[in-house]
Motif scaffolding. Structure first.
Motif, PDB file in Angstrom:
ATOM      1  N   ALA A 127       0.821  -1.197   0.000  1.00  0.00           N
ATOM      2  CA  ALA A 127       0.000   0.000   0.000  1.00  0.00           C
ATOM      3  C   ALA A 127       0.859   1.252   0.000  1.00  0.00           C
ATOM      4  O   ALA A 127       1.937   1.284   0.565  1.00  0.00           O
ATOM      5  CB  ALA A 127      -0.891  -0.012   1.225  1.00  0.00           C
ATOM      6  N   ILE A 170      -5.445   6.673  10.041  1.00  0.00           N
ATOM      7  CA  ILE A 170      -4.042   6.266  10.035  1.00  0.00           C
ATOM      8  C   ILE A 170      -3.679   5.865  11.462  1.00  0.00           C
ATOM      9  O   ILE A 170      -3.813   6.662  12.390  1.00  0.00           O
ATOM     10  CB  ILE A 170      -3.119   7.421   9.590  1.00  0.00           C
ATOM     11  CG1 ILE A 170      -3.536   7.947   8.217  1.00  0.00           C
ATOM     12  CG2 ILE A 170      -1.662   6.980   9.598  1.00  0.00           C
ATOM     13  CD1 ILE A 170      -3.322   7.003   7.075  1.00  0.00           C
ATOM     14  N   GLN A 222      -5.433   2.355   7.735  1.00  0.00           N
ATOM     15  CA  GLN A 222      -4.067   2.030   7.333  1.00  0.00           C
ATOM     16  C   GLN A 222      -3.261   1.938   8.620  1.00  0.00           C
ATOM     17  O   GLN A 222      -3.071   2.926   9.316  1.00  0.00           O
ATOM     18  CB  GLN A 222      -3.487   3.095   6.407  1.00  0.00           C
ATOM     19  CG  GLN A 222      -2.116   2.674   5.892  1.00  0.00           C
ATOM     20  CD  GLN A 222      -1.617   3.567   4.771  1.00  0.00           C
ATOM     21  OE1 GLN A 222      -1.145   4.657   5.014  1.00  0.00           O
ATOM     22  NE2 GLN A 222      -1.734   3.095   3.543  1.00  0.00           N
ATOM     23  N   THR A 254       0.123   0.714  10.746  1.00  0.00           N
ATOM     24  CA  THR A 254       1.538   0.351  10.689  1.00  0.00           C
ATOM     25  C   THR A 254       1.978  -0.143  12.052  1.00  0.00           C
ATOM     26  O   THR A 254       1.789   0.530  13.056  1.00  0.00           O
ATOM     27  CB  THR A 254       2.408   1.560  10.288  1.00  0.00           C
ATOM     28  OG1 THR A 254       1.935   2.069   9.039  1.00  0.00           O
ATOM     29  CG2 THR A 254       3.861   1.156  10.140  1.00  0.00           C
ATOM     30  N   LYS A 308     -11.514   3.454   6.023  1.00  0.00           N
ATOM     31  CA  LYS A 308     -10.438   2.538   5.659  1.00  0.00           C
ATOM     32  C   LYS A 308      -9.346   2.771   6.687  1.00  0.00           C
ATOM     33  O   LYS A 308      -9.065   3.901   7.051  1.00  0.00           O
ATOM     34  CB  LYS A 308      -9.941   2.840   4.248  1.00  0.00           C
ATOM     35  CG  LYS A 308      -8.910   1.841   3.753  1.00  0.00           C
ATOM     36  CD  LYS A 308      -8.585   2.042   2.274  1.00  0.00           C
ATOM     37  CE  LYS A 308      -9.539   1.285   1.366  1.00  0.00           C
ATOM     38  NZ  LYS A 308      -9.500  -0.187   1.516  1.00  0.00           N
ATOM     39  N   MET A 325       3.018  -2.535   7.228  1.00  0.00           N
ATOM     40  CA  MET A 325       1.819  -1.709   7.072  1.00  0.00           C
ATOM     41  C   MET A 325       0.726  -2.516   6.381  1.00  0.00           C
ATOM     42  O   MET A 325       0.987  -3.182   5.377  1.00  0.00           O
ATOM     43  CB  MET A 325       2.161  -0.473   6.232  1.00  0.00           C
ATOM     44  CG  MET A 325       0.995   0.484   6.052  1.00  0.00           C
ATOM     45  SD  MET A 325       1.529   2.063   5.332  1.00  0.00           S
ATOM     46  CE  MET A 325       1.701   1.603   3.610  1.00  0.00           C
ATOM     47  N   GLU A 371      -3.691  -2.545   5.260  1.00  0.00           N
ATOM     48  CA  GLU A 371      -4.899  -1.746   5.016  1.00  0.00           C
ATOM     49  C   GLU A 371      -6.109  -2.646   5.105  1.00  0.00           C
ATOM     50  O   GLU A 371      -6.100  -3.756   4.579  1.00  0.00           O
ATOM     51  CB  GLU A 371      -4.853  -1.179   3.592  1.00  0.00           C
ATOM     52  CG  GLU A 371      -4.305   0.211   3.491  1.00  0.00           C
ATOM     53  CD  GLU A 371      -4.260   0.647   2.031  1.00  0.00           C
ATOM     54  OE1 GLU A 371      -3.269   1.294   1.667  1.00  0.00           O
ATOM     55  OE2 GLU A 371      -5.196   0.319   1.266  1.00  0.00           O
TER      56      GLU A 371
END
Ligand code: ZN
Length: 174
Positions: A44, A55, A80, A82, A78, A143, A145
């Motif tokens: 991603a 995030i 994301q 990490t 969504k 990472m 998603e």
């Protein structure tokens, strides 16, 4: 005469602006390339936080701990996420991952099964998993998603053997 000087100044300004933007883009492009080269599973592109995108950065360390006990996102976003391993120990002895479990999963039972699945990167009972990172060692990151699940409170856990008792937290969709 004054007007011409002003226009010239504007033109120069415009030129220097656009050229500095270009070099910025180049820098971030190279950076992404570096990441892709060192972290195999980065598929991603980094996104920016918005109404639709959450995030999340979570750290893990050599003391077998996450730095977050709770993660909050909004329904429909969504995510994301990490995971960073800020320790130094290799993944064979202090590996960590982030596994988000479906509602109603028996965490202890899941962790026992996953902890024995060494050949599968400590992932088992995949039907119980919403999303997970790979196992990483000190200095690494991964990472992922995924779409935030429905409103509710979910468990996240590290499935490396013996870690789930300490390395766990709540993933809250509100
Ligand atoms: Zn762990």
């Amino acid at each position: 005469m004054k007007k011409i000087a002003f226009l010239l100044a504007l033109a120069t300004l415009g030129f220097s602006c656009s050229s500095s933007e270009e070099s910025k883009e180049e820098v971030s492009y190279n950076h992404e390339n570096d990441q892709a080269a060192t972290t195999e599973s980065v598929e991603a592109e980094p996104m920016t936080e918005s109404e639709n995108v959450a995030i999340v950065e979570i750290e893990s360390n050599d003391q077998m701990k996450y730095n977050l006990a709770e993660i909050r996102v909004k329904a429909g976003q969504k995510v994301q996420l990490t995971l960073k391993h800020v320790g130094k120990l290799p993944k064979a002895s202090m590996g960590h991952n982030f596994v988000l479990l479906k509602d109603g999963t028996d965490m202890a039972k899941f962790a026992m099964a996953a902890g024995q699945a060494r050949e599968n990167d400590y992932i088992a009972e995949e039907g119980s998993i919403i999303a997970h990172t790979k196992i990483i060692g000190g200095g690494e990151s991964d990472m992922i998603e995924f779409d935030a699940p429905a409103l509710g409170i979910y468990d996240f856990v590290c499935s490396f053997p013996g870690h789930y008792a300490i390395m766990k937290g709540k993933f809250i969709v509100e």
